[in-house]
Design a protein around this motif. Sequence first.
Motif, PDB file in Angstrom:
ATOM      1  N   ALA A   1       0.900  -1.209   0.051  1.00 51.61           N
ATOM      2  CA  ALA A   1      -0.114   0.025  -0.034  1.00 51.61           C
ATOM      3  C   ALA A   1       0.867   1.179   0.007  1.00 51.61           C
ATOM      4  CB  ALA A   1      -0.922  -0.325   1.321  1.00 51.61           C
ATOM      5  N   SER A   2       2.111   1.142  -0.763  1.00 48.00           N
ATOM      6  CA  SER A   2       3.130   2.332  -0.514  1.00 48.00           C
ATOM      7  C   SER A   2       2.637   3.599  -1.202  1.00 48.00           C
ATOM      8  CB  SER A   2       4.657   1.737  -0.937  1.00 48.00           C
ATOM      9  OG  SER A   2       4.480   1.181  -2.252  1.00 48.00           O
ATOM     10  N   SER A   3       1.782   3.543  -2.131  1.00 45.31           N
ATOM     11  CA  SER A   3       1.232   4.590  -2.911  1.00 45.31           C
ATOM     12  C   SER A   3       0.448   5.593  -2.109  1.00 45.31           C
ATOM     13  CB  SER A   3       0.114   4.025  -3.874  1.00 45.31           C
ATOM     14  OG  SER A   3      -1.178   3.688  -3.223  1.00 45.31           O
ATOM     15  N   MET A   4       0.242   5.303  -0.691  1.00 44.27           N
ATOM     16  CA  MET A   4      -0.222   6.204   0.276  1.00 44.27           C
ATOM     17  C   MET A   4       0.742   7.508   0.508  1.00 44.27           C
ATOM     18  SD  MET A   4       0.692   3.692   3.367  1.00 44.27           S
ATOM     19  CE  MET A   4       0.633   4.680   5.036  1.00 44.27           C
ATOM     20  N   TRP A   5       2.164   7.074   0.350  1.00 45.74           N
ATOM     21  CA  TRP A   5       2.998   8.225   0.531  1.00 45.74           C
ATOM     22  C   TRP A   5       3.167   9.037  -0.835  1.00 45.74           C
ATOM     23  CZ3 TRP A   5       5.177   3.289   2.416  1.00 45.74           C
ATOM     24  CH2 TRP A   5       5.017   3.022   3.963  1.00 45.74           C
ATOM     25  N   VAL A   6       2.322   9.755  -1.053  1.00 47.47           N
ATOM     26  CA  VAL A   6       1.937  10.405  -2.328  1.00 47.47           C
ATOM     27  C   VAL A   6       3.146  11.622  -2.666  1.00 47.47           C
ATOM     28  CG1 VAL A   6      -0.362   9.949  -2.705  1.00 47.47           C
ATOM     29  CG2 VAL A   6       0.384  11.855  -1.598  1.00 47.47           C
ATOM     30  N   ALA A   7       3.967  11.782  -1.500  1.00 48.78           N
ATOM     31  CA  ALA A   7       5.103  12.646  -1.823  1.00 48.78           C
ATOM     32  C   ALA A   7       5.945  12.044  -3.105  1.00 48.78           C
ATOM     33  CB  ALA A   7       6.034  12.713  -0.591  1.00 48.78           C
ATOM     34  N   ASN A   8       5.858  10.680  -3.233  1.00 47.42           N
ATOM     35  CA  ASN A   8       6.525  10.151  -4.354  1.00 47.42           C
ATOM     36  C   ASN A   8       5.812   9.907  -5.608  1.00 47.42           C
ATOM     37  OD1 ASN A   8       7.677   8.220  -1.440  1.00 47.42           O
ATOM     38  ND2 ASN A   8       8.972   9.406  -2.712  1.00 47.42           N
ATOM     39  N   ALA A   9       4.398  10.567  -5.439  1.00 45.95           N
ATOM     40  CA  ALA A   9       3.622  10.011  -6.557  1.00 45.95           C
ATOM     41  C   ALA A   9       4.190  10.931  -7.949  1.00 45.95           C
ATOM     42  CB  ALA A   9       2.075  10.551  -6.488  1.00 45.95           C
ATOM     43  N   ALA A  10       4.602  11.918  -7.615  1.00 48.54           N
ATOM     44  CA  ALA A  10       4.720  12.811  -8.953  1.00 48.54           C
ATOM     45  C   ALA A  10       5.679  13.808  -8.547  1.00 48.54           C
ATOM     46  CB  ALA A  10       3.845  13.369  -9.712  1.00 48.54           C
ATOM     47  N   THR A  11       6.326  14.748  -9.187  1.00 49.51           N
ATOM     48  CA  THR A  11       6.969  16.187  -9.169  1.00 49.51           C
ATOM     49  C   THR A  11       5.848  17.225  -9.835  1.00 49.51           C
ATOM     50  OG1 THR A  11       9.230  15.267  -9.431  1.00 49.51           O
ATOM     51  CG2 THR A  11       8.943  17.765  -9.555  1.00 49.51           C
ATOM     52  N   VAL A  12       5.793  18.215  -9.192  1.00 51.44           N
ATOM     53  CA  VAL A  12       4.823  19.126  -9.608  1.00 51.44           C
ATOM     54  C   VAL A  12       5.435  20.546  -9.743  1.00 51.44           C
ATOM     55  CG1 VAL A  12       2.266  20.427  -9.422  1.00 51.44           C
ATOM     56  CG2 VAL A  12       2.974  17.891  -8.455  1.00 51.44           C
ATOM     57  N   SER A  13       5.205  21.333 -10.875  1.00 51.43           N
ATOM     58  CA  SER A  13       5.693  22.550 -10.979  1.00 51.43           C
ATOM     59  C   SER A  13       4.551  23.537 -11.213  1.00 51.43           C
ATOM     60  CB  SER A  13       6.787  22.842 -12.184  1.00 51.43           C
ATOM     61  OG  SER A  13       7.856  21.895 -11.815  1.00 51.43           O
ATOM     62  N   PRO A  14       4.203  24.675 -10.546  1.00 58.11           N
ATOM     63  CA  PRO A  14       3.300  25.456 -10.602  1.00 58.11           C
ATOM     64  C   PRO A  14       3.430  26.302 -11.960  1.00 58.11           C
ATOM     65  CG  PRO A  14       4.572  26.166  -8.876  1.00 58.11           C
ATOM     66  CD  PRO A  14       5.130  25.091  -9.364  1.00 58.11           C
ATOM     67  N   SER A  15       2.331  26.784 -12.219  1.00 60.16           N
ATOM     68  CA  SER A  15       2.278  27.477 -13.518  1.00 60.16           C
ATOM     69  C   SER A  15       3.195  28.885 -13.611  1.00 60.16           C
ATOM     70  CB  SER A  15       0.755  28.220 -14.042  1.00 60.16           C
ATOM     71  OG  SER A  15       0.069  28.738 -12.798  1.00 60.16           O
ATOM     72  N   ALA A  16       3.197  29.294 -12.298  1.00 57.37           N
ATOM     73  CA  ALA A  16       4.256  30.644 -12.347  1.00 57.37           C
ATOM     74  C   ALA A  16       5.721  30.480 -12.782  1.00 57.37           C
ATOM     75  CB  ALA A  16       4.180  31.331 -10.996  1.00 57.37           C
ATOM     76  N   ASP A  17       5.907  29.065 -12.640  1.00 61.72           N
ATOM     77  CA  ASP A  17       7.353  28.775 -13.147  1.00 61.72           C
ATOM     78  C   ASP A  17       7.643  28.316 -14.309  1.00 61.72           C
ATOM     79  OD1 ASP A  17       7.779  29.360 -10.561  1.00 61.72           O
ATOM     80  OD2 ASP A  17       7.992  27.144  -9.645  1.00 61.72           O
TER      81      ASP A  17
ATOM     82  N   GLY B   1       2.940  28.182 -18.990  1.00 63.28           N
ATOM     83  CA  GLY B   1       1.949  28.832 -17.888  1.00 63.28           C
ATOM     84  C   GLY B   1       0.897  27.833 -17.478  1.00 63.28           C
ATOM     85  N   ARG B   2       1.078  26.703 -17.435  1.00 60.37           N
ATOM     86  CA  ARG B   2       0.247  25.486 -16.909  1.00 60.37           C
ATOM     87  C   ARG B   2       0.871  24.900 -15.605  1.00 60.37           C
ATOM     88  NH1 ARG B   2      -1.649  21.593 -21.625  1.00 60.37           N
ATOM     89  NH2 ARG B   2       0.479  21.496 -22.159  1.00 60.37           N
ATOM     90  N   VAL B   3       0.232  24.129 -15.049  1.00 57.90           N
ATOM     91  CA  VAL B   3       0.832  23.383 -13.931  1.00 57.90           C
ATOM     92  C   VAL B   3       1.093  22.131 -14.326  1.00 57.90           C
ATOM     93  CG1 VAL B   3       0.183  22.240 -11.522  1.00 57.90           C
ATOM     94  CG2 VAL B   3      -0.948  24.503 -12.229  1.00 57.90           C
ATOM     95  N   HIS B   4       2.377  21.744 -14.386  1.00 50.74           N
ATOM     96  CA  HIS B   4       2.907  20.436 -14.913  1.00 50.74           C
ATOM     97  C   HIS B   4       3.311  19.413 -13.834  1.00 50.74           C
ATOM     98  CE1 HIS B   4       4.128  21.572 -19.168  1.00 50.74           C
ATOM     99  NE2 HIS B   4       3.688  22.856 -18.635  1.00 50.74           N
ATOM    100  N   PHE B   5       2.783  18.193 -14.155  1.00 49.46           N
ATOM    101  CA  PHE B   5       3.014  16.906 -13.354  1.00 49.46           C
ATOM    102  C   PHE B   5       3.784  15.995 -14.133  1.00 49.46           C
ATOM    103  CE2 PHE B   5      -1.060  18.720 -12.449  1.00 49.46           C
ATOM    104  CZ  PHE B   5      -1.060  18.723 -10.954  1.00 49.46           C
ATOM    105  N   THR B   6       4.878  15.211 -13.343  1.00 49.22           N
ATOM    106  CA  THR B   6       5.646  14.119 -13.879  1.00 49.22           C
ATOM    107  C   THR B   6       5.620  13.182 -12.843  1.00 49.22           C
ATOM    108  OG1 THR B   6       7.123  15.449 -15.487  1.00 49.22           O
ATOM    109  CG2 THR B   6       7.747  13.236 -14.870  1.00 49.22           C
ATOM    110  N   ALA B   7       4.708  11.920 -13.364  1.00 49.91           N
ATOM    111  CA  ALA B   7       4.623  10.698 -12.317  1.00 49.91           C
ATOM    112  C   ALA B   7       6.052  10.198 -12.434  1.00 49.91           C
ATOM    113  CB  ALA B   7       3.418   9.714 -13.175  1.00 49.91           C
ATOM    114  N   ALA B   8       6.325   9.875 -10.901  1.00 54.83           N
ATOM    115  CA  ALA B   8       7.691   9.235 -10.737  1.00 54.83           C
ATOM    116  C   ALA B   8       7.617   7.863 -11.099  1.00 54.83           C
ATOM    117  CB  ALA B   8       8.004   9.318  -9.275  1.00 54.83           C
ATOM    118  N   ASN B   9       8.904   7.466 -11.729  1.00 53.68           N
ATOM    119  CA  ASN B   9       8.949   6.128 -12.175  1.00 53.68           C
ATOM    120  C   ASN B   9       9.234   5.157 -11.028  1.00 53.68           C
ATOM    121  OD1 ASN B   9      11.740   6.072 -11.693  1.00 53.68           O
ATOM    122  ND2 ASN B   9      12.226   6.793 -13.911  1.00 53.68           N
ATOM    123  N   LEU B  10       9.699   5.417  -9.709  1.00 51.58           N
ATOM    124  CA  LEU B  10      10.131   4.966  -8.403  1.00 51.58           C
ATOM    125  C   LEU B  10      10.733   3.459  -8.870  1.00 51.58           C
ATOM    126  CD1 LEU B  10       6.666   5.671  -6.739  1.00 51.58           C
ATOM    127  CD2 LEU B  10       8.956   6.498  -6.062  1.00 51.58           C
TER     128      LEU B  10
END
Length: 448
Positions: free
Chosen positions: A103-119, A123-132
């Motif tokens: 059930a390790s997916s509970m630790w969602v700090a490892n789910a993805a890297t997120v960059s907000p639109s201001a960066d 100008g969109r919020v970007h998500f990259t799922a982590a391959n772990l």
Amino acid sequence: MKSYEVNFDGLVGPTHNYGGLSYGNVASQSNSQQSSNPKEAALQGLAKMKALMDMGFQQGVLAPQERPDVAALRRLGFAGSDAQVIQRAAKEAMPLLVASCSASSMWVANAATVSPSADTADGRVHFTAANLNCKYHRSIEHPTTSRVLGAMFADQQHFAHHAALPAVAQFGDEGAANHTRFCRAYGEAGVEFFVFGRSAFDSRYPSPQKYPARQTLEASRAVARLHGLSEEGVVYAQQNPAVIDQGVFHNDVIAVGNGEVLFYHEDAFLDTDRMLAELSNKIAKVGGKFQPVCVPRSAVTVDDAVRSYLFNSQLLSRADGSMLLIVPEECRGNERVWNYLQGLTGSGGVIREVKVFDLKQSMQNGGGPACLRLRVALNETELAAVNPGVIMTAPLYESLTQWVERHYRDRMTENDLADPQLLLECRSALDELTQILKLGAVYPFQIN
């Protein structure tokens, strides 16, 4: 326009167990084979979400994975009906069944890297799922993680999703557990801080000798490119290999950042002075004032930090500009850590208050408050575009609590994982959950 940092906490899955699967994670290995309580684990996590919501913080929830992962077992040669696959795996390769039930997916700090639109460049919020890919039991998560994130952040005008990096050692990516962001305000341009454990191609960077370094420099740079981050908006830093060998398997076990503050252990990084200077300089260029808070080894040892998870805490910005630190109960149980925290909050510095939460079920498996949440900075328009079913409210909390009470067992051992009925229970629970959270069909059993 207002902006927020929304914490999306992982909902603990029905198969929560202590499999001892994470080599390099002291708590995971030391509690291996103990009996777990999935119901208590899920309710502890929900209680933290509700408490932060009640304090006025924006709070969301991220759904768990389907477990056991029968499709993963089939790819490893186990054939027959679902029940036969589980029974054969239990008989012939119990460690693989345990891994497929994690059930390790509970630790969602490892789910993805997120960059907000201001960066980001577009100008969109970007998500990259982590391959772990460092651990088999986690490497099988990212396809479902991508579907769940896609259902939560579906509006392509505001959100961009990237597939996980190639699942090879050179691009080992552990997501936001090795990434944080510094900014004056969440809606303004910030500096994204990527921490890596080793380089796959450059021998100038040292590696740990005992435990694996899970995040590579090459993976961090690839994510920054995918998200369209500028060179001036990124800082890379290497974890100290010596602390990795003491059980600091992710940066969020030895440091946490938020706003303009970095709360870190003296031994967390290599070349710390250079890194701090670069962060200070780049944060100043976007209008911020960097505030590092160093915890000296004379006050808190690395061993204290690992055992208490002092740094696997949530650092939250309050309306008056001060910071609130959310820590696990284990911090209060460590005399040196607790004494340090009392002095810290009484010093008049930026971290003014500490709140303690009981997350024992998660902690015994190696994850604290920071592991349980994925931070997503959103402006008002973007927050309105998020699937409203995953934003925590008082009625949603009640619904999820009742859902856990209906579907979760209060005891789980390794032998229980071999019960084919567990898969049916999990699927029934998740099918109902997707309706509660308005996710649609995101699980393999709903799609195939």
